[in-house]
Design an enzyme around this catalytic site. Sequence first.
Site, short mmCIF file in Angstrom:
data_model
loop_
_atom_site.label_atom_id
_atom_site.label_comp_id
_atom_site.label_asym_id
_atom_site.label_seq_id
_atom_site.Cartn_x
_atom_site.Cartn_y
_atom_site.Cartn_z
N GLU A 226 3.16 -9.54 -5.68
CA GLU A 226 3.90 -9.29 -4.44
C GLU A 226 4.70 -10.57 -4.19
O GLU A 226 4.19 -11.54 -3.63
CB GLU A 226 2.97 -9.01 -3.27
CG GLU A 226 3.74 -8.64 -2.00
CD GLU A 226 3.08 -9.11 -0.72
OE1 GLU A 226 3.52 -8.66 0.35
OE2 GLU A 226 2.13 -9.91 -0.77
N ASP B 2 -1.59 -10.90 -3.98
CA ASP B 2 -1.00 -10.93 -2.64
C ASP B 2 -0.29 -12.26 -2.37
O ASP B 2 -0.72 -13.31 -2.82
CB ASP B 2 -2.11 -10.73 -1.60
CG ASP B 2 -1.60 -10.72 -0.18
OD1 ASP B 2 -0.81 -9.83 0.15
OD2 ASP B 2 -2.00 -11.62 0.59
#
Length: 736
Positions: free
Chosen positions: A467, A414
């Site tokens: 990401e 993330d």
Amino acid sequence: MQLVQKVVEQFKQAKCSQPFSQLGVIEGEGELLLRVWRPEATSITITWDSPALKDISLLPISTSGLFEAVIPRDCASHVYRVVVNKGQQGQQQYDYIDPYQFKEQAYHAVHFIDSTPFNLYQQAGAQLLTVDAADNSSVEGVRYCVFAPNASAVSVIGDFNQWDGRVHPMEKTSMGYWVLFIPGMAEGERYKYQVKDSRGYDLPHKADPLGFSAEQYPSHASKVYNHDNYTWNDDEWLEKRKANKYTTPMSIYEVHLGSWKRPNSESDARYLSYKELADNLIDYVSDMGYTHVELLPISEFPFDGSWGYQPVGMFAPTSRFGDPDDFKYFVDRCHQAGVGVIIDWVPAHFPEDGHGLARFDGTCMYEYEDPKKGWHPDWNSCIYDFGKDTVRQFLVANALFWLDKFHIDGLRVDAVASMLYLDYSRNDGEWIPNVDGGNENYEAISLLRWMNEEVYKHFPDAMTIAEESTSFPKVSRPVFDGGLGFGFKWNMGWMHDSLHYIAKDPAYRNYHHGDITFSMVYAFDESFVLPISHDEVVHGKGSMLRKMPGDEWQQTANLRCYAGFMYGHPGKKLNFMGNELGQSSEWNHDSELDWGLLNFDRHAGVQAVYKALNHLYKTTPALYEQDHHADGFAWIDHSNAEQSIVSFVRNAKSSKQKVYVVTNFTPIPHENFRVGVDSKNALTLALNTDDETFWGSGMTVLSKATPQKTAWNDRDYSVELTIPPLATIFYVVNEK
């Protein structure tokens, strides 16, 4: 006597950092002493494991709980038990094996903690052990080991000592770890650490940074857990996943376990458990044709509204849904059903909850000290100090831990962009440049490279996915090639541009045609995953269905058309739960998906088209074998902005299979629409998102199309097709 009083005061205030020098069997002035600290005791007797040794009564040397006696030297090698009498008359009695006779066994933890990340979670934390005593007997218990280099004192507290920090002071080692082996501790014991800062002030009770299991609010206590209990049954899957991930299909179903589905009873407000999800979610995913599930963060987190992106217990699967064995069961069942499991992993930041990592020992032990580097303005959270060796080892060990202990198939990392750039979401003057005056965080870059190297070295069949929303180069290229080392990268550019385009009224899409074609300019610069994630259906962005313009039919047709375009486009696929239902409302983490929508034909049609697309994608090599290679794609016509139609061909690698994809982004149908093709071989219709099965218009299209020797789109052959309104059609050619 003055020395004894000083020792007593240290114990009374839980400020002793070297208890092994004062407790257990110690050398006195020419004699051997056995000393015990038990603040509630009125009297203490020592019993031995050998019947040949006589019991010894200890004498109080203070009124606060410190007892000692001279013992024969031949007793020193024997395990002893402490029999405690307490209460006004000493009528209450219990006994235990004294932890302070196991110094060597406690210190054993730090002998193997070094720069090898694997060792960290195998040595630190709460480890269930059977240790060998000096008399060759075996003693079972738990070795506690926690890193707090700037603390002045640390104690283990739990139900076993009434959460009294005076009872079990830990020993500080030269490496900054505090250790203690406590006999008799078993799986399931609740515990925390009582930590005092460098000035002796109490900090909030801390959960174990390496705790394998944790409780929910209000205790947030860690729990002793045995990772050796579970028996896995996924050997077949682990062999299967050795296949090349770049040339095999990957369609990911992103799931928030707490809101996918809830118990049927309206009075039952709890979450489905890991085991219940195994019985429900996996069958659904398999039936829908997805190849993997991606779980929003599983690491323990205190606040439901963070969706898991503010983790505290990095080594514990959240207990909202069950215990660690239950989560292993869920993963195991996924694998047995042929479904891979990816988890969201959050190494970028952590919350400042008192029981967590923030100022763990009274200093910024895990986070950068300067808020210009150590505080994230977007998420009001702390940022890990990526340059500190112990923090780097902690994070890399955590990545390996999930792959090792839980057989996780992939880590989606993330907020990588927030790690890479020192000025991420900061204004001028709010960030600190690197040593070269730039905005790249060299420490985070180095960490990510090391993490990826370790993952692929130890788990070459697993994968990491970034990401990452910027143009940082070579995110998904090997470290030896100058890359960050990720296996895949989310294609945020494709997501942003294509959603911007599809939200336009079809009448104006011709002015934005570049938004839907530009992604192919860079489509093979990285190994991309096309993500329509949870982030696109929250915070006022609207559900996927509500992003679409037009009336009820056009909205649904636009969504089906867009999904078809996505599955034709190069790149692995990811869709958030609910996209396939045509959710009308935004995702709400406090309730389940709107499953009742499937009672309506248009929503059932959306679900059916996603299912059909998944099964077409998985069974059609041309749609996945060369997702990351330019040979797998060619434009037929990318310049037809006037009619808002794009057409392209996907090519297989293992055969001469081709798939022709045509997408009409307007509600205007076209008959006798000519498309250039590569050969005279007939085209067979594979899927039409406008089919009546999907609540489409049902406009008749050719099930087979025979090419003509008419040059078109720079090709020698062409076919005339019927192009339905707001639709994507797939034609397959299996050339010989």
